[in-house]
Design an enzyme around this catalytic site. Structure first.
Site, short mmCIF file in Angstrom:
data_model
loop_
_atom_site.label_atom_id
_atom_site.label_comp_id
_atom_site.label_asym_id
_atom_site.label_seq_id
_atom_site.Cartn_x
_atom_site.Cartn_y
_atom_site.Cartn_z
N SER A 1 0.91 -0.88 -0.31
CA SER A 1 0.18 0.06 0.17
C SER A 1 0.67 1.24 0.12
CB SER A 1 -1.09 -0.30 1.55
OG SER A 1 -1.83 -1.17 1.06
N HIS B 1 -3.77 -0.38 -3.88
CA HIS B 1 -2.78 -1.39 -4.94
C HIS B 1 -3.29 -0.97 -6.10
CE1 HIS B 1 -1.52 -4.42 -1.97
NE2 HIS B 1 -1.90 -3.26 -0.58
N HIS C 1 -4.07 -10.85 -1.28
CA HIS C 1 -3.76 -11.01 0.10
C HIS C 1 -4.78 -12.01 0.42
CE1 HIS C 1 -3.03 -7.08 -0.01
NE2 HIS C 1 -2.42 -6.83 0.87
N TYR D 1 -7.40 -12.17 2.56
CA TYR D 1 -7.97 -11.75 3.25
C TYR D 1 -9.39 -11.36 2.84
CZ TYR D 1 -5.92 -7.17 2.82
OH TYR D 1 -5.62 -6.48 2.21
N GLU D 2 -8.27 -11.29 1.10
CA GLU D 2 -9.31 -11.37 -0.26
C GLU D 2 -9.99 -12.11 -0.69
OE1 GLU D 2 -8.00 -8.38 -2.97
OE2 GLU D 2 -5.69 -8.88 -1.90
N ALA E 1 2.56 -1.97 4.04
CA ALA E 1 2.71 -1.19 5.13
C ALA E 1 2.47 -2.39 6.42
CB ALA E 1 1.63 -0.62 4.54
N MET F 1 -0.80 -7.53 7.61
CA MET F 1 -1.38 -8.93 6.74
C MET F 1 -0.83 -9.45 5.49
SD MET F 1 -5.19 -6.55 7.15
CE MET F 1 -5.52 -5.53 8.66
N SER F 2 0.17 -9.54 5.21
CA SER F 2 0.87 -10.10 3.75
C SER F 2 2.10 -10.58 4.40
CB SER F 2 0.73 -8.94 2.85
OG SER F 2 1.77 -7.81 3.65
N ASN G 1 1.15 3.81 11.42
CA ASN G 1 0.80 3.78 12.03
C ASN G 1 1.24 3.20 13.19
OD1 ASN G 1 -0.90 1.99 10.23
ND2 ASN G 1 -1.64 1.23 12.81
N HIS H 1 -7.43 1.95 6.92
CA HIS H 1 -6.56 2.33 5.82
C HIS H 1 -6.58 3.23 5.00
CE1 HIS H 1 -5.35 -0.43 2.52
NE2 HIS H 1 -5.82 0.59 1.09
#
Ligand code: HPA
Length: 270
Positions: free
Chosen positions: A30, A61, A83, A85-86, A113, A203-204, A227, A239
């Protein structure tokens, strides 16, 4: 789902668009995509045009490959990723890095990120991934593959450190924890991971790193810490905030990525 079929098809798809003959591959998470605009003699191909490449549905993305020259080396940039989560299978998440290896590329830089767990770091900042903890709950390797030790090669990490010094970029280092998402963590989880000695959560990356290592690539990892982890600062995470913070540090990250190319290539061969 047959892993070999996906990455084999994707390698053919990439080669079919002239996306081959590169010395190093960058997977950009990201907000870091703007870097690819600085490549010379570049060609650009959207993911959806490449047979075998699953499309990313995440805002921030871009979803394209850019092949070009940087500091005398050929770099393939994958701008965006898919990902878990997709709803993607680990074979799809790892297909591109496996395809890069099939096309003869030995050096891989994975960026992401991430949320930061060290309250003393001022954010956004960049962190070299020294190792990871995979809590995604799915196996990125094929049953015939073996993962030995950390996927992150010391010489590749050193290449990032040298690139940071050359580009006058501050670079932290630490352990990245990969979760499956898509929810951000709870404050209790962040507190738990911090007590476990983790510096960054995201998450990646962990599946791609493990798969690339298993197929013989040398891997470097870079987190853009956008963050503070949940509960470490006031207000909920979003996000949009992650993409904005990525944009704020993108030009600094770009300097590091530009300096890193030739050094990563050198570190990928003995
Ligand atoms: N947690 C998980 N993934 C992330 C974060 C976070 O705080 N920031 C960016 N990606």
């Amino acid at each position: 789902m047959a892993t070999a079929a996906i990455d084999e098809r994707l390698a053919e798809g990439l080669a079919g668009h002239g996306l081959e003959g590169f010395d190093v591959a960058y997977v950009l998470g990201s907000g870091l995509g703007a870097f690819a605009e600085g490549l010379e003699d570049s060609i650009e191909v959207p993911f959806e045009d490449v047979d075998g490449m699953p499309a990313s549905s995440v805002p921030g993305h871009a979803g394209r490959f850019v092949l070009g020259t940087l500091g005398g080396v050929r770099v393939l940039v994958q701008q965006g990723r898919v990902h878990l989560y997709e709803g993607r299978h680990p074979a799809e998440v790892t297909a591109s890095v496996r395809a890069f290896a099939r096309l003869g590329c030995r050096a891989l830089l994975l960026t992401n990120a991430a949320g930061g767990l060290d309250p003393d770091w001022s954010l956004p900042c960049l962190m070299r991934i020294t190792d990871h903890v995979n809590l995604q709950g799915s196996a990125p390797l094929k049953h015939s593959e073996r993962g030995h030790g950390t996927p992150y090669h010391p010489a590749m990490g050193e290449a990032l450190v040298e690139a940071a010094a050359a580009g006058d970029v501050e670079l932290k280092s630490g352990v990245y924890l990969g979760l499956s998402g898509p929810a951000y963590e709870t404050p209790a989880e962040i507190g738990y991971f911090a007590r476990c000695g983790i510096q960054a959560v995201g998450m990646s990356t962990v599946a791609e790193a493990a798969a690339a290592h298993a197929v013989g690539m040398r891997v470097a990892g870079l987190s853009c810490i956008t963050n503070p982890g949940a509960g470490l600062a006031a207000g909920p995470l979003s996000h949009d905030e992650v993409v904005e913070a990525g944009a704020a540090i993108a030009s600094i990250a770009g300097r590091l990525l530009a300096e890193a190319g030739p050094r990563l290539v050198a570190a990928s061969t003995d």
